[in-house]
Design an enzyme around this catalytic site. Structure first.
Site, mmCIF file in Angstrom:
data_model
loop_
_atom_site.group_PDB
_atom_site.id
_atom_site.type_symbol
_atom_site.label_atom_id
_atom_site.label_comp_id
_atom_site.label_asym_id
_atom_site.label_seq_id
_atom_site.Cartn_x
_atom_site.Cartn_y
_atom_site.Cartn_z
ATOM 1 N N HIS A 1 -2.683 2.334 -5.597
ATOM 2 C CA HIS A 1 -3.377 1.057 -5.411
ATOM 3 C C HIS A 1 -3.669 0.205 -6.622
ATOM 4 O O HIS A 1 -3.839 -0.858 -6.703
ATOM 5 C CB HIS A 1 -4.797 1.513 -4.601
ATOM 6 N N ARG B 1 0.991 -1.103 0.019
ATOM 7 C CA ARG B 1 -0.077 -0.027 0.040
ATOM 8 C C ARG B 1 0.834 1.119 -0.043
ATOM 9 O O ARG B 1 2.072 1.157 0.495
ATOM 10 C CB ARG B 1 -0.820 0.046 1.394
ATOM 11 N N HIS C 1 -3.647 -9.252 3.816
ATOM 12 C CA HIS C 1 -5.206 -9.310 4.005
ATOM 13 C C HIS C 1 -5.408 -10.288 5.021
ATOM 14 O O HIS C 1 -4.820 -11.202 5.256
ATOM 15 C CB HIS C 1 -5.948 -10.029 2.556
ATOM 16 N N ARG D 1 -1.104 -2.124 -6.750
ATOM 17 C CA ARG D 1 -1.180 -3.339 -5.909
ATOM 18 C C ARG D 1 -2.221 -4.368 -6.601
ATOM 19 O O ARG D 1 -1.942 -5.535 -6.491
ATOM 20 C CB ARG D 1 -1.861 -2.574 -4.640
ATOM 21 N N TYR E 1 -9.810 -10.972 -6.596
ATOM 22 C CA TYR E 1 -8.975 -11.223 -7.841
ATOM 23 C C TYR E 1 -9.199 -12.324 -8.598
ATOM 24 O O TYR E 1 -8.692 -12.342 -9.860
ATOM 25 C CB TYR E 1 -7.597 -11.024 -7.414
ATOM 26 N N LYS F 1 -1.792 -2.872 8.132
ATOM 27 C CA LYS F 1 -3.029 -2.434 8.754
ATOM 28 C C LYS F 1 -3.024 -3.104 10.269
ATOM 29 O O LYS F 1 -2.725 -4.651 10.169
ATOM 30 C CB LYS F 1 -4.135 -2.610 8.044
#
Length: 304
Positions: free
Chosen positions: A246, A153, A272, A249, A281, A177
Site C-alpha cells: 500500500h 491495491r 476512490h 499506492r 495526499y 472495491k
C-alpha cells in the site's frame, strides 16, 4: 437481544447481501455491545446505556470507535424499522468523532530506484533463463513495476486477469472495491516489458488459471506473498521503515500530486469513491511545501 442480533445478521446476509468481511465486523461489534450492556430486553436500552458504552469505547482508536458506533446505528435503525423498538435511543444522542490526521507513508524516488535496482541486478545475475528462479524474478519485477506505475491495491494486483489487459500491455482494467471498474493506462515501457515478460514466462499457467501473476505451484499469487516480497526488498534496500504494497499506492498518488496532476484524475486512478479520501495526499503535499520553504526559502539568504 441475542435473537435480534441473529435476525439482523440474517437480514444483512440474505436481504442486503453484504460482504463476509462486513458481516464479520457487525457480528464482532454487536457481540461486544451485548456483553457490555448485559441486557436481555433490547427495548430497555436508552441514551444513558449508550453513553456508558461510548465511554467504554474511548480506549480504542478513533477509527475503530466510529466503526463500532456506525454498526450500532444501523442495528437500532433496523430494530426501529422492524417495529421491535418504538424509540430509537440514537435519536437522543449526539456524538461527533474527528479522526486523527495520519499522513500516509511514502517511498522517495531514490528508495524506489534502489528496490528496482536490486530486482534488475538479480535478474542479470541468473544465467539460466529456463530456471524457476529466473521466472520468479521476472514476475517479481512486474509486481513492483505495476504497484508503482499504477497505484493499484495488492488485492487488485493479485486478482488481475489476463483478459483485463490489452494486447500491447498498455491498458489494464481493474475490478475495484464495490465491484467498481476502472481502467489504468500503462505508459512506461519498462513496466510494459515487465508485464509482457511475465506473460511469456508463465504462459501455460496463465492460460490455465487466467490470472497474470502465478506462484511456484501454478496457482494465483497470494496477497501475503506480495507483502513478504515487498518487506524483503525494503530490507535489502536498507529502508528502515515498515513498507507494505500500500505504500507504493501512497507514493504513486503523492508523486503525481507533486507533479501538479489534477486530484480528480488521481481519484479516478486510485478508484476512490469520494474525493475526500484522495484529499489526504494534499496534506502530504503541504508538508513538502513546508519542507521546501524551510530549506530553500530565499529569505534565509538575508542575514538581518
Amino acid at each position: 437481544m441475542t435473537n435480534h442480533i441473529i435476525a439482523f445478521i440474517f437480514h444483512c446476509k440474505v436481504e442486503k447481501k453484504l460482504s463476509s468481511k462486513t458481516i464479520k465486523a457487525y457480528e464482532t461489534d454487536l457481540r461486544q455491545f451485548k456483553d457490555f450492556i448485559n441486557f436481555k430486553d433490547t427495548k430497555s436500552i436508552g441514551k444513558e446505556e449508550l453513553k456508558s458504552y461510548f465511554l467504554y469505547l474511548s480506549k480504542f482508536s478513533k477509527k475503530t470507535i466510529k466503526r463500532k458506533i456506525a454498526t450500532l446505528k444501523i442495528f437500532f435503525s433496523y430494530l426501529e424499522f422492524e417495529e421491535i423498538i418504538v424509540n430509537n435511543p440514537f435519536r437522543k444522542v449526539r456524538i461527533k468523532i474527528k479522526d486523527d490526521l495520519i499522513l500516509p507513508k511514502i517511498l522517495s524516488i531514490g528508495e524506489i530506484t534502489e528496490i528496482l535496482k536490486i530486482l534488475y541486478i538479480s535478474k542479470n545475475d541468473i544465467s539460466n533463463t529456463k530456471s524457476y528462479a529466473y521466472k520468479e524474478i521476472i514476475r517479481n519485477i512486474a509486481v513492483i513495476e505495476l504497484l508503482f506505475a499504477s497505484g493499484i491495491r495488492v488485492s487488485e494486483l493479485c486478482s488481475l486477469r489476463i483478459s483485463n489487459i490489452d494486447n500491447n500491455f498498455s491498458l489494464i482494467k481493474i475490478q475495484g472495491k464495490g465491484n467498481k471498474e476502472r481502467t489504468i493506462p500503462i505508459t512506461n515501457s519498462a513496466t510494459q516489458n515487465a508485464l509482457k515478460a511475465t506473460h511469456s514466462n508463465f504462459k501455460k499457467s496463465i492460460r490455465k488459471q487466467s490470472y497474470l501473476f502465478i506462484n511456484r505451484l501454478g496457482n494465483p499469487l497470494s496477497e501475503q506473498s506480495v507483502r513478504l516480497l515487498v518487506k524483503r526488498l525494503a530490507k535489502e534496500a536498507k529502508i528502515d521503515r515498515n513498507i507494505t504494497p500500500h505504500v507504493f499506492r501512497h507514493s504513486f498518488a503523492t508523486l503525481l500530486l507533486e507533479e501538479d496532476a489534477d486530484i480528480r484524475y488521481i481519484q479516478h486512478l486510485l478508484g476512490h469513491s469520494s474525493i475526500m479520501v484522495t484529499q489526504i495526499y494534499t496534506h502530504v503535499n503541504e508538508r513538502k511545501k513546508t519542507e521546501l520553504l524551510t530549506s530553500k526559502n530565499p529569505r534565509n539568504l538575508i542575514f538581518i
